[in-house]
Write a protein that holds these residues in place. Sequence first.
Motif, short mmCIF file in Angstrom:
data_model
loop_
_atom_site.label_atom_id
_atom_site.label_comp_id
_atom_site.label_asym_id
_atom_site.label_seq_id
_atom_site.Cartn_x
_atom_site.Cartn_y
_atom_site.Cartn_z
N LEU A 56 13.21 138.70 108.94
CA LEU A 56 14.12 137.79 108.26
C LEU A 56 15.57 138.18 108.52
O LEU A 56 15.85 139.23 109.08
CB LEU A 56 13.84 137.79 106.76
CG LEU A 56 12.37 137.65 106.33
CD1 LEU A 56 12.25 137.75 104.82
CD2 LEU A 56 11.78 136.33 106.84
N HIS A 57 16.49 137.32 108.09
CA HIS A 57 17.93 137.59 108.19
C HIS A 57 18.34 137.94 109.62
O HIS A 57 18.97 138.96 109.88
CB HIS A 57 18.34 138.70 107.22
CG HIS A 57 18.50 138.23 105.81
ND1 HIS A 57 19.72 138.00 105.23
CD2 HIS A 57 17.58 137.92 104.86
CE1 HIS A 57 19.55 137.58 103.98
NE2 HIS A 57 18.25 137.52 103.74
N GLY A 58 17.90 137.10 110.55
CA GLY A 58 18.26 137.32 111.94
C GLY A 58 17.60 138.53 112.55
O GLY A 58 18.10 139.09 113.54
N PHE A 103 13.25 131.95 97.91
CA PHE A 103 14.50 132.16 98.64
C PHE A 103 14.52 131.39 99.96
O PHE A 103 15.41 131.61 100.78
CB PHE A 103 14.71 133.66 98.90
CG PHE A 103 14.77 134.47 97.64
CD1 PHE A 103 15.95 134.57 96.92
CD2 PHE A 103 13.64 135.12 97.16
CE1 PHE A 103 16.01 135.31 95.76
CE2 PHE A 103 13.69 135.85 96.00
CZ PHE A 103 14.88 135.95 95.29
N ARG A 104 13.56 130.49 100.15
CA ARG A 104 13.51 129.71 101.38
C ARG A 104 14.53 128.57 101.31
O ARG A 104 14.55 127.80 100.35
CB ARG A 104 12.11 129.16 101.63
CG ARG A 104 11.95 128.56 103.03
CD ARG A 104 10.51 128.11 103.27
NE ARG A 104 9.61 129.25 103.33
CZ ARG A 104 9.44 130.02 104.40
NH1 ARG A 104 10.14 129.79 105.50
NH2 ARG A 104 8.57 131.02 104.37
N ILE A 153 14.00 131.99 105.12
CA ILE A 153 14.14 132.77 103.89
C ILE A 153 15.45 133.55 103.97
O ILE A 153 15.65 134.33 104.89
CB ILE A 153 12.95 133.72 103.69
CG1 ILE A 153 11.67 132.91 103.45
CG2 ILE A 153 13.21 134.68 102.53
CD1 ILE A 153 10.41 133.76 103.36
N LYS A 154 16.32 133.32 103.01
CA LYS A 154 17.62 133.99 102.99
C LYS A 154 17.90 134.45 101.56
O LYS A 154 18.02 133.63 100.66
CB LYS A 154 18.72 133.06 103.49
CG LYS A 154 20.01 133.79 103.85
CD LYS A 154 20.95 132.89 104.62
CE LYS A 154 22.16 133.67 105.12
NZ LYS A 154 23.09 132.81 105.89
N MET A 155 18.03 135.77 101.38
CA MET A 155 18.14 136.35 100.05
C MET A 155 19.55 136.72 99.68
O MET A 155 19.89 136.87 98.51
CB MET A 155 17.22 137.57 99.97
CG MET A 155 15.76 137.22 100.23
SD MET A 155 14.74 138.63 100.74
CE MET A 155 15.25 138.83 102.45
N TRP A 156 20.40 136.89 100.68
CA TRP A 156 21.81 137.18 100.46
C TRP A 156 22.60 136.72 101.68
O TRP A 156 22.03 136.45 102.74
CB TRP A 156 22.06 138.67 100.18
CG TRP A 156 21.62 139.57 101.30
CD1 TRP A 156 22.29 139.89 102.44
CD2 TRP A 156 20.36 140.27 101.38
NE1 TRP A 156 21.55 140.75 103.22
CE2 TRP A 156 20.36 141.00 102.60
CE3 TRP A 156 19.25 140.36 100.54
CZ2 TRP A 156 19.30 141.80 102.97
CZ3 TRP A 156 18.18 141.15 100.93
CH2 TRP A 156 18.21 141.87 102.13
N ARG A 179 27.02 138.17 98.88
CA ARG A 179 26.63 137.33 97.74
C ARG A 179 25.11 137.21 97.71
O ARG A 179 24.49 136.80 98.69
CB ARG A 179 27.28 135.95 97.84
CG ARG A 179 28.80 135.96 97.74
CD ARG A 179 29.41 134.57 97.90
NE ARG A 179 29.26 134.07 99.26
CZ ARG A 179 28.41 133.15 99.63
NH1 ARG A 179 27.57 132.62 98.76
NH2 ARG A 179 28.35 132.74 100.89
N PHE A 180 24.53 137.55 96.57
CA PHE A 180 23.08 137.49 96.41
C PHE A 180 22.68 136.18 95.73
O PHE A 180 23.36 135.71 94.81
CB PHE A 180 22.58 138.67 95.59
CG PHE A 180 22.69 139.99 96.30
CD1 PHE A 180 21.67 140.45 97.11
CD2 PHE A 180 23.83 140.78 96.16
CE1 PHE A 180 21.77 141.66 97.77
CE2 PHE A 180 23.95 141.99 96.82
CZ PHE A 180 22.91 142.43 97.63
N ARG A 181 21.57 135.63 96.19
CA ARG A 181 21.05 134.44 95.54
C ARG A 181 20.44 134.80 94.19
O ARG A 181 20.10 135.96 93.94
CB ARG A 181 20.01 133.76 96.44
CG ARG A 181 20.59 133.23 97.74
CD ARG A 181 19.57 132.44 98.53
NE ARG A 181 19.13 131.26 97.80
CZ ARG A 181 18.21 130.40 98.26
NH1 ARG A 181 17.65 130.62 99.46
NH2 ARG A 181 17.85 129.35 97.56
#
Length: 368
Positions: free
Chosen positions: A139-141, A157-158, A165-168, A194-196
């Motif tokens: 995830l995250h690249g 977080f999708r 899925i991106k959580m921050w 920044r966090f979701r």
Amino acid sequence: MGATYIYRFAPRTAFHFGLRGVGVEETAAFCPADTLFSALCLTLREWERDGNQRLEDWLARFPPLNGGGPPPFRLSSAFPYAGEVLFFPKPMIPANLPPETRQAQAKKLKKVVLVSLQILRGWLAQEDLNAEVQDAQFLHGGKVWVAAAELGKLQAFRDTRTGQIKMWATDPLPRVAVDRETSRSSVYQAGAVRFRLGAGLYTLVEFLDGDAREQQKRLTTLLQVMGDGGLGGERSSGYGHFRIEGPEPFAGWGGAPGDLFVTLAPYHPTETEVEAGVLEGDAAYTLLTRRGWVGSPDGSNLRRRLVRLLGEGSVLHHTGAPGYGDLADVSPRDEKERQMLPHTVWRYGIAFPAPAAQPVVRKEGHRG
């Protein structure tokens, strides 16, 4: 070994954690343990009655001030969490993968920065991770590796637009500086993580001495107060505020301890530990350079002495020493500047060890 607990920092604003060698436009996604400990010390000094003396008494319980014995507690760096899933630094010990997988996925594995708890447990125990190397689990690249069994816990977080899925998110925010004399303004950018909702930071704390309950109560209070004042950089601009959740027990790593350990906090090994072989054999580590300005109100215009620490994820040898590292004296080298400070300046350098097994050696052609 003492009892280990999780404290979660549920964010109320964005965070800024500076990266060495770049400007304020860049930020890390986690807070190093030495930064966290420094913030605790400043909070204690400012919040508790007779704070200067209370801080001196507190620091006296940590090595080397306590004669080299174990500290009252040790803490990990503050890493991200998302829902129930905790993330950790990628260990520098080789993962147990077939040679063909290691070769085919070399670029993908090199890009990883953080791994989930289930991946870390398998990595430390040298379990076969071949079944976990699927594209959907990165995830995250590609910077975050998650176990297949944990993907279901991250569906909240999708992103509905991209399907990822991106959580921050880490991105720059515009800031304005105003010159006090001329009133001229200049625009700059400060990096923000920044966090979701449902994600944030956490730290592990292991309490080691006989008054663990009292230490836990005090630490919880300090973290609550710190949440109102902020953690990290750009606090005057409203960054770094959080709500503390916990403590809750941490289940541990599973498996039998090995001869190696992975540190989850920057580590300043003592001379005794170096002589005992903490850096020998299968050890693998990164070096972090810490310098900058004294954070104490007594000398905020003075530069700290440079110190090098071993980075999170470093793999090292157990030595049998009572502790893992110490506080490093980073008081200014210049004698005149040192005399301007009424106290010594310390940098936290106590490792947070996670036990690791010896790496499995696979021969070409062997399939796990």
